[in-house]
Scaffold this active site. Sequence first.
Site: not given
Ligand code: V1S
Ligand code: ZN
Ligand code: CA
Length: 332
Positions: A99, A141, A149, A176, A178, A265, A304
């Site tokens: 991430d 995060h 994240g 948010d 999340h 989001d 997003y």
């Molecule tokens: N949902 C979701 C998501 N999508 C991605 C992502 C997509 C494309 C990529 F090239 C790289 C990553 N990551 C996630 C989430 C993180 C979401 C963050 C939200 C941030 C916010 O809006 O709250 C604030 C700015 N990450 C995961 O789901 C993590 C994993 C748990 C997923 C599976 N992998 C293999 C490990 C990490």
């Molecule tokens: Zn979020």
């Molecule tokens: Ca929240």
Amino acid sequence: MSEILKNKIAYIYSDDLVTHCDKLPAMKNRASIVHDLVRNYNLLSQENIVVVKPRDATEDELKSFHSSDYIDLLKSLNSFDTSLDNIEDNHLEFGLGYDNVIIENVFDFASCLVGSSVSAARLLAAKKCKTVINWFGGWHHAQRDSAAGFCYVNDIVIAIQIMSKFFDKIIYVDLDIHHGDGVQNAFEYSSKILTLSFHKYSQGFFPNTGNIDDIGQSQGKYYTMNIPLKDGVCDKTYVDIFNEVFSMVIENFKAEALVVQCGGDGLIEDPLGQCNLTLKGLGECINKILKSDLPTLFLGGGGYNFPNTARLWAYLTSLILKTDLSNDIPDT
Ligand code: V1S
Ligand code: ZN
Ligand code: CA
């Protein structure tokens, strides 16, 4: 300076800040889209707004929350060659992987980003402004010693730490979709900072925390509040719950200031959130927050579907400024 700012709403902006944020892999060019829409709606030429250029955070400011090991690692990676695939286990340990890939000039980005919210917090702390907007902050995060994240550093925690030297009690509201886990973890032992997060809480949804039973620890017990919501949540549910909970918190906690993360989001058509909120629903929450008439820092966060996120933040800017958006939609 203070005379110029008196009674004005500060809008934090610099070319550097937008250039850095535009390079984030999950949010490529989003910052420019947001700023262009806000500017082209003529919101920045209203008489009650002033654009403030932030300064970079110092290393000490970054280390006021983050561990020295983590910040020193970001510093050592500042000129990392991102074209080479030489990620080490050490990087993954600090959350620099899936991430949060190592980006060019990651340390410069971190100081610029944290500096934007530090500058905002200092304006509020010095009572130079009562309301400050930083749509480029809101990275809830990031943990003390790791990225998570899409968040490399936690500008929110560092801003709240500064504000808490000048305001006895602060409410942090996280809209948010999340869970605001990094901010919650930072203050879960404190009775002076009440954290309140509304978020989708369903199997496998990142970061998988924010159960209603997480209420804080030790002296901070009852000062952590989590409102878990079902997949697909719509305005009626979100706004009704928000109104009830926020009123109760405002009445009982006697806060002196607010920090509000306005992640977009939860909006309908967001590919990550997959919920059904609208500008109107989130706008009602912001209007309710504005009625509390407390010094407030408004921050960005997730979002997003970039055009919709820009629409949201331009609309929220108009509510904060108490001006109507023109019916002539800017080309941007
Ligand atoms: N949902 C979701 C998501 N999508 C991605 C992502 C997509 C494309 C990529 F090239 C790289 C990553 N990551 C996630 C989430 C993180 C979401 C963050 C939200 C941030 C916010 O809006 O709250 C604030 C700015 N990450 C995961 O789901 C993590 C994993 C748990 C997923 C599976 N992998 C293999 C490990 C990490
Ligand atoms: Zn979020
Ligand atoms: Ca929240």
